[in-house]
Design an enzyme around this catalytic site. Structure first.
Site, PDB file in Angstrom:
ATOM      1  N   ASP A 173      -1.050 -13.025  -1.340  1.00 38.96           N
ATOM      2  CA  ASP A 173      -1.914 -11.855  -1.570  1.00 38.96           C
ATOM      3  C   ASP A 173      -2.443 -11.369  -0.227  1.00 38.96           C
ATOM      4  O   ASP A 173      -2.455 -12.110   0.756  1.00 38.96           O
ATOM      5  CB  ASP A 173      -3.088 -12.213  -2.496  1.00 38.96           C
ATOM      6  CG  ASP A 173      -4.002 -11.017  -2.743  1.00 38.96           C
ATOM      7  OD1 ASP A 173      -3.483  -9.952  -3.126  1.00 38.96           O
ATOM      8  OD2 ASP A 173      -5.222 -11.122  -2.526  1.00 38.96           O
ATOM      9  N   SER A 174      -2.937 -10.149  -0.210  1.00 42.12           N
ATOM     10  CA  SER A 174      -3.535  -9.598   1.004  1.00 42.12           C
ATOM     11  C   SER A 174      -4.848 -10.293   1.366  1.00 42.12           C
ATOM     12  O   SER A 174      -5.338 -10.128   2.472  1.00 42.12           O
ATOM     13  CB  SER A 174      -3.789  -8.102   0.810  1.00 42.12           C
ATOM     14  OG  SER A 174      -4.614  -7.894  -0.318  1.00 42.12           O
ATOM     15  N   TYR A 214      -4.799  -4.274   2.340  1.00 42.14           N
ATOM     16  CA  TYR A 214      -3.472  -3.677   2.499  1.00 42.14           C
ATOM     17  C   TYR A 214      -3.431  -2.268   1.887  1.00 42.14           C
ATOM     18  O   TYR A 214      -2.610  -1.456   2.273  1.00 42.14           O
ATOM     19  CB  TYR A 214      -2.405  -4.529   1.782  1.00 42.14           C
ATOM     20  CG  TYR A 214      -1.934  -5.770   2.516  1.00 42.14           C
ATOM     21  CD1 TYR A 214      -2.603  -6.276   3.629  1.00 42.14           C
ATOM     22  CD2 TYR A 214      -0.792  -6.450   2.073  1.00 42.14           C
ATOM     23  CE1 TYR A 214      -2.160  -7.422   4.281  1.00 42.14           C
ATOM     24  CE2 TYR A 214      -0.331  -7.586   2.722  1.00 42.14           C
ATOM     25  CZ  TYR A 214      -1.008  -8.077   3.825  1.00 42.14           C
ATOM     26  OH  TYR A 214      -0.552  -9.202   4.454  1.00 42.14           O
ATOM     27  N   CYS A 218      -0.384  -9.506  -5.130  1.00 40.19           N
ATOM     28  CA  CYS A 218      -0.969  -8.250  -4.651  1.00 40.19           C
ATOM     29  C   CYS A 218      -0.149  -7.059  -5.164  1.00 40.19           C
ATOM     30  O   CYS A 218       1.071  -7.004  -4.968  1.00 40.19           O
ATOM     31  CB  CYS A 218      -0.960  -8.276  -3.120  1.00 40.19           C
ATOM     32  SG  CYS A 218      -1.519  -6.756  -2.337  1.00 40.19           S
ATOM     33  N   ASN A 219      -0.816  -6.115  -5.797  1.00 45.88           N
ATOM     34  CA  ASN A 219      -0.118  -4.934  -6.326  1.00 45.88           C
ATOM     35  C   ASN A 219       0.498  -4.094  -5.213  1.00 45.88           C
ATOM     36  O   ASN A 219       1.615  -3.600  -5.346  1.00 45.88           O
ATOM     37  CB  ASN A 219      -1.087  -4.052  -7.119  1.00 45.88           C
ATOM     38  CG  ASN A 219      -1.493  -4.672  -8.440  1.00 45.88           C
ATOM     39  OD1 ASN A 219      -0.946  -4.359  -9.482  1.00 45.88           O
ATOM     40  ND2 ASN A 219      -2.455  -5.589  -8.399  1.00 45.88           N
ATOM     41  N   THR A 220      -0.241  -3.923  -4.108  1.00 47.53           N
ATOM     42  CA  THR A 220       0.253  -3.089  -3.016  1.00 47.53           C
ATOM     43  C   THR A 220       1.506  -3.705  -2.404  1.00 47.53           C
ATOM     44  O   THR A 220       2.509  -3.018  -2.176  1.00 47.53           O
ATOM     45  CB  THR A 220      -0.845  -2.915  -1.941  1.00 47.53           C
ATOM     46  OG1 THR A 220      -2.070  -2.514  -2.576  1.00 47.53           O
ATOM     47  CG2 THR A 220      -0.452  -1.877  -0.919  1.00 47.53           C
ATOM     48  N   GLU A 229     -15.850  -6.355  -3.037  1.00 46.20           N
ATOM     49  CA  GLU A 229     -15.989  -7.278  -1.905  1.00 46.20           C
ATOM     50  C   GLU A 229     -17.417  -7.322  -1.373  1.00 46.20           C
ATOM     51  O   GLU A 229     -17.792  -8.252  -0.675  1.00 46.20           O
ATOM     52  CB  GLU A 229     -14.982  -6.927  -0.801  1.00 46.20           C
ATOM     53  CG  GLU A 229     -13.553  -7.074  -1.313  1.00 46.20           C
ATOM     54  CD  GLU A 229     -12.509  -7.336  -0.257  1.00 46.20           C
ATOM     55  OE1 GLU A 229     -12.762  -7.036   0.917  1.00 46.20           O
ATOM     56  OE2 GLU A 229     -11.436  -7.854  -0.630  1.00 46.20           O
ATOM     57  N   CYS A 236      -4.603  -3.464  -9.650  1.00 47.17           N
ATOM     58  CA  CYS A 236      -5.165  -3.997  -8.400  1.00 47.17           C
ATOM     59  C   CYS A 236      -5.837  -5.319  -8.713  1.00 47.17           C
ATOM     60  O   CYS A 236      -6.511  -5.453  -9.742  1.00 47.17           O
ATOM     61  CB  CYS A 236      -6.178  -3.020  -7.814  1.00 47.17           C
ATOM     62  SG  CYS A 236      -7.032  -3.646  -6.347  1.00 47.17           S
ATOM     63  N   THR A 237      -5.662  -6.276  -7.812  1.00 46.72           N
ATOM     64  CA  THR A 237      -6.204  -7.630  -8.023  1.00 46.72           C
ATOM     65  C   THR A 237      -7.712  -7.651  -8.292  1.00 46.72           C
ATOM     66  O   THR A 237      -8.207  -8.522  -9.000  1.00 46.72           O
ATOM     67  CB  THR A 237      -5.964  -8.491  -6.767  1.00 46.72           C
ATOM     68  OG1 THR A 237      -6.389  -7.749  -5.608  1.00 46.72           O
ATOM     69  CG2 THR A 237      -4.498  -8.862  -6.633  1.00 46.72           C
ATOM     70  N   HIS A 238      -8.430  -6.708  -7.673  1.00 46.09           N
ATOM     71  CA  HIS A 238      -9.895  -6.760  -7.741  1.00 46.09           C
ATOM     72  C   HIS A 238     -10.492  -6.174  -9.021  1.00 46.09           C
ATOM     73  O   HIS A 238     -11.631  -6.458  -9.367  1.00 46.09           O
ATOM     74  CB  HIS A 238     -10.507  -5.993  -6.565  1.00 46.09           C
ATOM     75  CG  HIS A 238     -10.342  -6.670  -5.232  1.00 46.09           C
ATOM     76  ND1 HIS A 238      -9.135  -7.146  -4.767  1.00 46.09           N
ATOM     77  CD2 HIS A 238     -11.248  -6.940  -4.262  1.00 46.09           C
ATOM     78  CE1 HIS A 238      -9.314  -7.674  -3.563  1.00 46.09           C
ATOM     79  NE2 HIS A 238     -10.586  -7.557  -3.236  1.00 46.09           N
TER      80      HIS A 238
END
Ligand code: I24
Ligand code: DGL
Length: 273
Positions: free
Chosen positions: A9-10, A41, A72-74, A151, A184-186
């Protein structure tokens, strides 16, 4: 001891996917690498995301992984196809499982997708959705404020709700989708806010959860599931600050992480591949 599963992951967001993987595959041993030094990312150009992702992949290949999960989606949007082509092991990303689950869930075939700028600009989700069912209509929207908000630990309250409301307004105005993919992970961390803003009738799909199901299926298919009695000891690696990573990971998992190291992947030290 059997081979581990690699997860990249980023940064720390992929821990949402890792936790789901560990829950659904409790006998498997995982090696997680988060590129926290170069996170996020999402706003980076494609070439950069591809170069960084390859550096992570080389690090994990040297650890003899049996499967790679791009959490990571990106990174998935920009590298899944080339990694599937180039690597000698199964590679899964978070996009296809999320797309499939959304198609199953949607009744009116109108699906929303939210993610980082990179993921949304790549059109990876709409392309995948429409390749599965060409009657699907997609409304996608990048949500740049969401990753920094999570974050900063802003997950509830009026400020967070205001940001989510303003950001999702274009999607609400269309008012046709019955299913929304969190690309997205978040975003799973702010599911309650997203659900509140979009309305209770919208089905919210978390890509990470679906990805863990896919990983189980692929391992079973290859007869590569682990079957030992001892509890696996997972390994975590970060390119950034060790104690910040530890704090977030320990907060996220039920037990403190046992193996955690800082690694350098951007240059001289990456070898073997
Ligand atoms: N959540 C994320 N990233 C952070 C954070 C967070 N700080 C608090 N919370 N920081 O992502 C990122 C920047 N750091 C990362 C480590 O190296 C230095 C830079 C989402 C995490 C998903 C598991 C809030 C928070 C937390 C623990 C669990 C969940 C969560 F601290 F949202
Ligand atoms: N992991 C990224 C994703 O899922 C979000 C954080 C970032 O922009 O790096 O797209």
């Amino acid at each position: 001891m059997g081979q581990p599963i690699g997860v990249i992951d980023s940064g720390v967001g992929g821990l949402t996917v890792a936790r789901e993987l560990m829950r659904q595959l409790p006998k498997e041993r995982f090696i997680y690498l988060g590129d926290t030094k170069r996170c996020p990312y999402g706003p980076r150009p494609e070439q950069e995301v591809r170069a960084f992702t390859w550096q992570m992949v080389r690090f994990l290949l040297a650890k003899d992984i049996k499967m790679l999960v791009i959490a990571c989606n990106t990174a998935t949007a920009f590298t899944l196809r080339e990694l599937q082509r180039e690597l000698p092991i199964p590679v899964i990303g978070v996009i296809e499982p999320g797309a499939r689950a959304a198609i199953k869930a949607s009744k009116n075939k109108r699906i929303g997708v939210i993610g980082t700028e990179g993921t949304i600009e790549s059109k990876a989700y709409p392309n995948k959705l429409m390749s599965i069912d060409d009657e699907i209509r997609v409304n996608d929207l990048s949500c740049p404020p969401f990753v920094p908000m999570v974050e900063e630990g802003i997950l509830t309250g009026d400020q967070a709700l205001g940001i989510v409301e303003r950001t999702l307004q274009p999607l609400k105005d269309m008012n046709h989708i019955d299913t929304l993919i969190l690309g997205c992970t978040h975003y799973p961390l702010i599911t309650p806010l997203i659900q509140q803003v979009m309305g209770e009738s919208i089905q919210v799909i978390s890509s990470g959860e679906e990805t863990a199901r896919e990983a189980s299926l692929i391992l079973a298919y290859h007869d590569a599931l682990e079957n030992r009695k001892e509890k696996p000891v997972h390994e975590f690696y970060t390119t950034g600050d060790l104690e910040k990573f530890r704090q977030i990971a320990n907060n996220w998992f039920d037990e403190p992480v046992q193996v955690l190291e800082v690694v350098e992947i951007d240059g001289a030290k990456s070898s073997a591949y």
